[in-house]
Every structure is written in C-alpha cells, then in structure tokens.
Design a protein around this motif. Structure first.
Motif, short mmCIF file in Angstrom:
data_model
loop_
_atom_site.label_atom_id
_atom_site.label_comp_id
_atom_site.label_asym_id
_atom_site.label_seq_id
_atom_site.Cartn_x
_atom_site.Cartn_y
_atom_site.Cartn_z
N ARG A 15 37.40 29.99 -28.64
CA ARG A 15 36.21 29.25 -28.22
C ARG A 15 35.08 30.20 -27.85
O ARG A 15 33.90 29.92 -28.12
N ALA A 16 35.43 31.34 -27.27
CA ALA A 16 34.39 32.33 -26.93
C ALA A 16 33.73 32.86 -28.21
O ALA A 16 32.50 32.98 -28.29
N TRP A 67 36.55 39.77 -25.45
CA TRP A 67 37.25 38.51 -25.72
C TRP A 67 37.45 37.68 -24.46
O TRP A 67 37.40 36.45 -24.50
N GLU A 68 37.64 38.33 -23.34
CA GLU A 68 37.79 37.60 -22.07
C GLU A 68 36.47 37.52 -21.32
O GLU A 68 36.30 36.65 -20.45
N ASP A 69 35.52 38.40 -21.65
CA ASP A 69 34.21 38.39 -21.01
C ASP A 69 33.14 38.57 -22.09
O ASP A 69 32.69 39.68 -22.35
N PRO A 70 32.71 37.49 -22.74
CA PRO A 70 31.76 37.59 -23.86
C PRO A 70 30.45 38.27 -23.50
O PRO A 70 29.77 38.78 -24.40
N ASP A 87 31.40 30.22 -29.71
CA ASP A 87 30.15 30.07 -28.96
C ASP A 87 29.20 31.24 -29.21
O ASP A 87 27.99 31.05 -29.40
N VAL A 88 29.75 32.45 -29.21
CA VAL A 88 28.90 33.63 -29.41
C VAL A 88 28.33 33.63 -30.83
O VAL A 88 27.14 33.90 -31.03
N GLU A 114 26.84 41.30 -25.41
CA GLU A 114 25.42 40.98 -25.50
C GLU A 114 24.55 42.17 -25.90
O GLU A 114 23.62 42.00 -26.71
N MET A 134 33.14 42.49 -30.81
CA MET A 134 33.84 42.00 -29.61
C MET A 134 35.07 42.83 -29.31
O MET A 134 35.39 43.06 -28.13
N PRO A 193 41.14 30.18 -25.54
CA PRO A 193 39.89 30.60 -24.91
C PRO A 193 39.14 31.66 -25.72
O PRO A 193 37.91 31.62 -25.83
N ALA A 194 39.88 32.62 -26.32
CA ALA A 194 39.24 33.66 -27.12
C ALA A 194 38.56 33.06 -28.35
O ALA A 194 37.45 33.44 -28.72
#
Length: 318
Positions: A286-287, A243-246, A290-291, A250, A237, A283-284
């Motif tokens: 939580r991202a 970190w702001e756009d997971p 989730d990932v 991908e 990441m 937010p970072a």
C-alpha cells in the motif's frame, strides 16, 4: 521537383479485397478505399527516370542535383547511397518506421528532406491511427518535451513508448529494471524488449534516472525512453529503506522531479497506473501504491503530454 501519389496503399489496396480483418472491415463499412501506390516524380514513374537499384529500393535522379530514395514495396528498407542527403524519401512507415530513424541517423535524411509514406495497408488499424503515428515520426522533434505513458500490466504501454520514438535518430533506452540472474521470467521480459527495439539504440541499465535526464542525451543531444518509473521507485525505496517509512524516499522523488523539469531531451517514460491494480494486501504494498500514484501525478503535471494505454489502445490525457 513534384512528387504525386496517385495512390499510397499497398499493392492490393486498402481495404484488401476479401480481407475480413478489423482494419479492412472498418474502411469497407465506412465506404473508404485507398488505391495502390502510383508514384510519379515530375509526372514520370520512378523507374523511367535515371536511377540505380539499391538493396530494398531505388536511388532515383529525376533531374540534375536531385535525389529521391524509393522503397521497392511493403516491408522494404531501401539503403541510402553513402554520402547522399536525399531531397525526398518514400518509405513504408507502416511496416518499417525505424528505418526512417536509421536514415536520419546516417545523415541520408536531413532537416530539409521530404518524407512520404507509401504502401499503407491493414498492418495499421485505421487511417486515423496512421495519421497519429506519422505525427510522431515525420516532423523532426527536439526537446525539451516530456511524455508520460500510463497503463496496467501488459497494456501495451512499453510498445507505445517505443513506437513514438521509431523515427528518432538518437535514442537511449533507460532500463530501470536490469536483468536479474535469479529470475528467468523477468529476464525473458527484458530480452523481449531488447529484441523489439532498433539495434542502434543505446541502452543504459541504471537506477540513476535523474542523472540520465540531465546529462548525455538528457542534455539535449537525443531522446530518452524510460522504462519504467515503477521499477525505478522500487529500487529507490530499497536504497532509502523506505518500505516502512515512505517519507525517507521523498528526497529521491524531489530530485527526479527537478531533473524531469530541467531536462533538455525529448523523453518518453512508462509508468504503472496504480488505479488499475488490485488493492495491495500488505502495508509495504500500500505504501508503494500511494507513493507511485503521487509520483505519477507530479510527473504528469510537468509533462507536455500524458496518455493512458489499455489493451494497446491509447487515450490522450488533457
């Protein structure tokens, strides 16, 4: 050649008289007892055959052309005579499982060698746990075979991963969290892992995990221990600026899954079970949760085995 174990426990038996540890108490409550090891080879104790002492044990010749390596006692690591492939080895696998890996590595234990465990005692929690461990060590294992071990912080998941590969002759430890010069506490953890694993294991400190899974040991010449997926994802990441756009990470995840699916190696990988963690406050955070949770699901779906480790106890996941 016939090897008879009239007993296979340590010198004081199992349970040990007067011992109040959980292992001995468990057997005593169940009315189970294991007698001290009484080894007979073709009906005769090893010391009554032609033999020579070696460091840690005996090289026994029960008949022409037959060789048996016997550990002297609990904790002993019998050294093989150079150039000999043994017909059988009797080892303390409870205390020294890595010695089997070394004997396989040096060629003293081959595919046809009979491997027997002796001197079992309360160093292992129960006979059932011993059988579980022997299932990892006794049959020579080859890939492709993937195992994902999940657990929370300090759950024992890394120790379980190492335990599963102790009988393997060729292991590469893939450390995805290399030492950090500015973090003494993290470096102490890394050093503790290094001291715990066998000295002949190779180490690769890298975040190029997909490459490790498909080349070298990943191409089928050995086993890989990956520790761990969470630290790899942190680096991925960072590199992807995700970190702001997971979504940016991908492609790296897809690359890893493709390599995991196509590896020819026996792989044991450690990862963090995010459901056991606190809810992240940023937010970072939580991202990342989730990932990683989604990545764990994808890896588990492509694994022959998955297990959850809590407080050093292991639950296999079907």
């Amino acid at each position: 050649m016939n090897i008879d174990l009239g007993g296979a426990a340590g010198p004081d038996g199992w349970p040990r008289p007067g011992c109040r540890c959980a292992s001995c108490a468990r057997l005593r409550t169940a009315g189970i007892g294991h007698e001290p090891a009484r080894i007979l080879i073709d009906g005769v104790p090893p010391a009554e055959h032609a033999h020579q002492e070696v460091p840690g044990g005996f090289d026994v010749r029960p008949s022409p052309g037959r060789r048996v390596l016997v550990a002297r006692g609990p904790g002993a690591r019998p050294e093989a005579v150079a150039g000999v492939v043994y017909d059988a080895v009797l080892l303390d696998l409870v205390g020294c499982p890595d010695h089997l890996g070394l004997l396989r590595r040096t060629g003293a234990v081959g595919a046809a060698t009979e491997v027997l465990n002796v001197y079992a005692d309360h160093r292992v929690p129960s006979p059932a746990e011993l059988e579980r461990r022997l299932g990892f060590w006794l049959p020579p294992r080859r890939g492709p075979h993937r195992t994902l071990l999940l657990g929370g912080a300090r759950s024992g998941k890394s120790a379980e991963a190492e335990l599963r590969l102790m009988g393997d002759p060729d292991v590469t430890y893939v450390a995805t969290g290399p030492a950090r010069g500015d973090d003494p506490e993290w470096n102490a953890r890394v050093d503790a892992h290094r001291r715990r694993r066998p000295h002949w294991w190779a180490t690769a400190e890298t975040t190029e995990l997909a490459r490790e899974l498909t080349s070298g040991a990943g191409a089928g010449s050995g086993a890989l221990l990956v520790d761990g997926i969470g630290t790899w994802l942190t680096a991925a990441m960072d590199e992807a600026g995700a970190w702001e756009d997971p979504a940016r990470v991908e492609p790296r995840l897809d690359e890893l899954i493709a390599a995991w699916r196509s590896t020819a190696a026996r792989v044991v990988a450690v990862t963090d079970e995010v459901g056991l963690s606190l809810v992240p406050t940023t937010p970072a955070g939580r991202a990342f949760r989730d990932v990683l949770g989604h990545l764990n699901q994808r890896l588990a779906a492509e694994s022959e085995e998955a297990a959850l480790v809590i407080a050093g106890r292991v639950t296999e996941l079907s």
